[in-house]
Design a protein around this motif. Sequence first.
Motif, short mmCIF file in Angstrom:
data_model
loop_
_atom_site.label_atom_id
_atom_site.label_comp_id
_atom_site.label_asym_id
_atom_site.label_seq_id
_atom_site.Cartn_x
_atom_site.Cartn_y
_atom_site.Cartn_z
N ALA A 165 46.18 44.89 -3.17
CA ALA A 165 46.72 43.95 -2.30
C ALA A 165 47.72 44.58 -1.27
CB ALA A 165 47.67 42.74 -3.25
N GLY A 166 48.01 45.76 -1.47
CA GLY A 166 49.03 46.19 -0.54
C GLY A 166 49.61 47.67 -1.29
N LEU A 167 50.85 47.78 -0.70
CA LEU A 167 51.59 48.99 -1.13
C LEU A 167 53.04 48.76 -1.70
CD1 LEU A 167 50.74 51.38 2.02
CD2 LEU A 167 49.57 51.18 -0.19
N LEU A 184 55.72 53.84 4.88
CA LEU A 184 55.05 52.78 4.07
C LEU A 184 54.57 51.62 5.18
CD1 LEU A 184 54.63 51.84 1.15
CD2 LEU A 184 56.31 50.00 1.55
N GLN A 185 55.21 51.28 6.43
CA GLN A 185 54.64 50.66 7.16
C GLN A 185 53.60 51.06 8.00
OE1 GLN A 185 57.46 49.52 10.44
NE2 GLN A 185 56.83 47.44 10.62
N ARG A 186 53.74 52.20 8.29
CA ARG A 186 52.61 53.05 8.82
C ARG A 186 51.29 53.00 7.88
NH1 ARG A 186 54.35 55.83 13.76
NH2 ARG A 186 56.83 55.67 13.93
N LEU A 187 51.64 53.50 6.71
CA LEU A 187 50.44 53.48 6.03
C LEU A 187 49.93 52.16 5.80
CD1 LEU A 187 48.80 55.55 4.09
CD2 LEU A 187 50.70 55.06 2.35
N GLY A 188 50.85 51.28 5.40
CA GLY A 188 50.05 49.91 5.35
C GLY A 188 49.28 49.47 6.49
N ALA A 189 49.55 49.62 7.66
CA ALA A 189 48.78 49.42 8.85
C ALA A 189 47.49 50.03 8.66
CB ALA A 189 49.43 49.77 10.20
N LEU A 201 53.51 44.65 1.52
CA LEU A 201 54.49 45.87 1.53
C LEU A 201 55.67 45.60 0.72
CD1 LEU A 201 54.58 46.91 5.29
CD2 LEU A 201 53.02 47.83 3.43
N SER A 202 55.70 46.07 -0.74
CA SER A 202 56.92 45.83 -1.44
C SER A 202 57.76 46.90 -1.37
CB SER A 202 56.22 45.79 -3.14
OG SER A 202 57.24 45.58 -3.95
N ALA A 203 58.85 46.63 -0.74
CA ALA A 203 60.08 47.71 -0.50
C ALA A 203 61.33 46.88 -0.37
CB ALA A 203 59.73 48.52 0.75
N GLY A 204 62.46 47.65 -0.66
CA GLY A 204 63.66 46.90 -0.72
C GLY A 204 64.29 46.40 -1.88
N ILE A 213 63.37 45.01 5.57
CA ILE A 213 62.80 44.07 6.47
C ILE A 213 62.54 44.24 7.75
CG2 ILE A 213 63.46 41.81 7.47
CD1 ILE A 213 65.09 41.11 4.74
N SER A 214 63.53 45.05 8.17
CA SER A 214 63.18 45.85 9.49
C SER A 214 62.05 46.67 9.70
CB SER A 214 64.65 46.57 9.95
OG SER A 214 64.56 47.83 9.33
N TYR A 215 61.54 47.10 8.46
CA TYR A 215 60.30 47.94 8.69
C TYR A 215 59.16 47.25 7.91
CZ TYR A 215 62.81 52.11 10.19
OH TYR A 215 63.61 53.04 10.96
#
Length: 231
Positions: A165-167, A184-189, A201-204, A213-215
């Motif tokens: 479902a994502g990263l 992570l954002q780049r890899l998610g794309a 994208l589970s981060a933070g 959030i900004s990424y």
Amino acid sequence: MTRKAELARNLESVQARIAAACDRAGRSADEVSLIVVTKTYPAADVKTLFELGVRDVGENRHQEAVAKFEELQPTYSELRWHFLGGLQTNKAAAVVKYADLVHSLDRFKLAQALNRAAEAAGRKISCLVQVDFDTTNAARAGLPATEVLGFVEQVAAQLANIEVAGLMTVAPLGAEPAPAFDGLQRLGAELADLVPTATILSAGMSDDFETAISYGATHLRVGRLVLGQRL
């Protein structure tokens, strides 16, 4: 102050910070899900959080998670349970019985165990691939970013009961979190090009969720700021 009032105050503060961070990033707060990490806290707190509108809770240890899950069923069946911690293959079948989303898929042997358990349970299990951006610490969990897409292709080709479902990532300790969240954002794309439904994208966490959030983080894992300092 009652425990419910304390949690309500803390939750409102975190939600306000999420909304402000989304506004700064030009995002809608509706794009971001807050997972309240309830590890080490009692089921009574989970009940109170539910009464305050929380529907996503996270746990790191199977024994604690399953005890709370069993205590709260079926009354709190609307809760979504996120398994966040490192997972041994011999616990996979047990976790599949209650987890809505496993955030810590990081090796094919674990994927195989989760797949077998999900098939036996007559369901599919949604998972996030945990990515490690800290190349200086070999002991950290997670796959190197360079191995993620190949791993997802292998899972998709061989394991029908796993849904990627994502990263997920945990920012390196003691370092600025932005580079990891950017990675992570780049890899998610790239992953979304491969698997269009893999958009999470589970981060933070408590100390860095506004940066996440900004990424582009879609799921935040926040415990201390809502529940208080852990003992």
